[in-house]
Write a protein that holds these residues in place. Structure first.
Motif, mmCIF file in Angstrom:
data_model
loop_
_atom_site.group_PDB
_atom_site.id
_atom_site.type_symbol
_atom_site.label_atom_id
_atom_site.label_comp_id
_atom_site.label_asym_id
_atom_site.label_seq_id
_atom_site.Cartn_x
_atom_site.Cartn_y
_atom_site.Cartn_z
ATOM 1 N N VAL A 6 36.184 52.272 27.200
ATOM 2 C CA VAL A 6 35.258 52.230 27.074
ATOM 3 C C VAL A 6 35.343 52.639 25.482
ATOM 4 C CG1 VAL A 6 33.380 54.115 27.084
ATOM 5 C CG2 VAL A 6 34.582 53.702 28.872
ATOM 6 N N LEU A 7 34.237 52.088 24.500
ATOM 7 C CA LEU A 7 34.523 52.097 23.648
ATOM 8 C C LEU A 7 33.382 53.133 22.779
ATOM 9 C CD1 LEU A 7 34.376 48.643 21.747
ATOM 10 C CD2 LEU A 7 36.647 51.003 22.851
ATOM 11 N N ARG B 25 35.605 47.276 26.535
ATOM 12 C CA ARG B 25 36.349 45.869 25.817
ATOM 13 C C ARG B 25 37.222 45.282 26.820
ATOM 14 N NH1 ARG B 25 40.390 47.762 21.151
ATOM 15 N NH2 ARG B 25 38.624 48.660 20.683
ATOM 16 N N ILE B 26 37.001 44.348 27.411
ATOM 17 C CA ILE B 26 37.791 44.279 28.164
ATOM 18 C C ILE B 26 39.606 44.073 28.075
ATOM 19 C CG2 ILE B 26 38.518 42.317 29.958
ATOM 20 C CD1 ILE B 26 36.267 44.029 30.374
ATOM 21 N N VAL B 27 40.393 44.431 28.294
ATOM 22 C CA VAL B 27 42.056 45.213 27.768
ATOM 23 C C VAL B 27 42.777 44.130 28.667
ATOM 24 C CG1 VAL B 27 41.302 46.942 27.050
ATOM 25 C CG2 VAL B 27 41.963 47.300 28.905
#
Length: 132
Positions: free
Chosen positions: A90-91, A106-108
């Motif tokens: 979560v950004l 952002r998908i990590v």
């Protein structure tokens, strides 16, 4: 039967051959006919076909039980299986005018298809679930 999630409502239990009135009753309740050690005339089988009433005849009780179990299983909703396909960080949180919150992520790890549900966890504890 193997599942306690489905219960069979027996509409009629009788002795003797399957009759046209049995087909009529089964059609009314949208139910199948399971016959054990009895037959049905050609006209009764034709009535089943015309009214789309499933009819099965069994000479072995275990076969009958298996058939009833398969029928009940087919009426159950499919089991949902959860599988992690992606991980995101979560950004930022965005609050909309209607009071709902949108999470900017952002998908990590992995890929995230649009049809997938979401499970939000904080410190390993699930705090929100959206299973589509």
């Amino acid at each position: 039967l193997p599942s306690q999630r489905a219960v069979a409502d027996i509409i009629k239990c009788d002795v003797g051959a399957v009759t046209p009135s049995d087909v009529e009753l089964a059609s009314t309740f949208d139910a199948p006919i399971f016959a054990f050690n009895v037959g049905a005339s050609g006209s009764v089988r034709e009535a089943c076909r015309r009214r789309e009433v499933p009819y099965t005849r069994h000479d072995i009780v275990y076969s009958l039980v298996d058939d009833v179990a398969a029928y009940l299983s087919s009426k159950l909703p499919p089991d949902r299986i959860s599988k992690d396909v992606a991980r995101a960080e979560v950004l930022q949180l965005f609050t909309l005018n209607n009071g709902s919150t949108v999470i900017g992520c952002r998908i990590v790890e992995g890929t995230f298809p649009a049809s997938a549900g979401v499970r939000v966890a904080r410190s390993g504890e699930v705090i929100e679930t959206d299973a589509r």
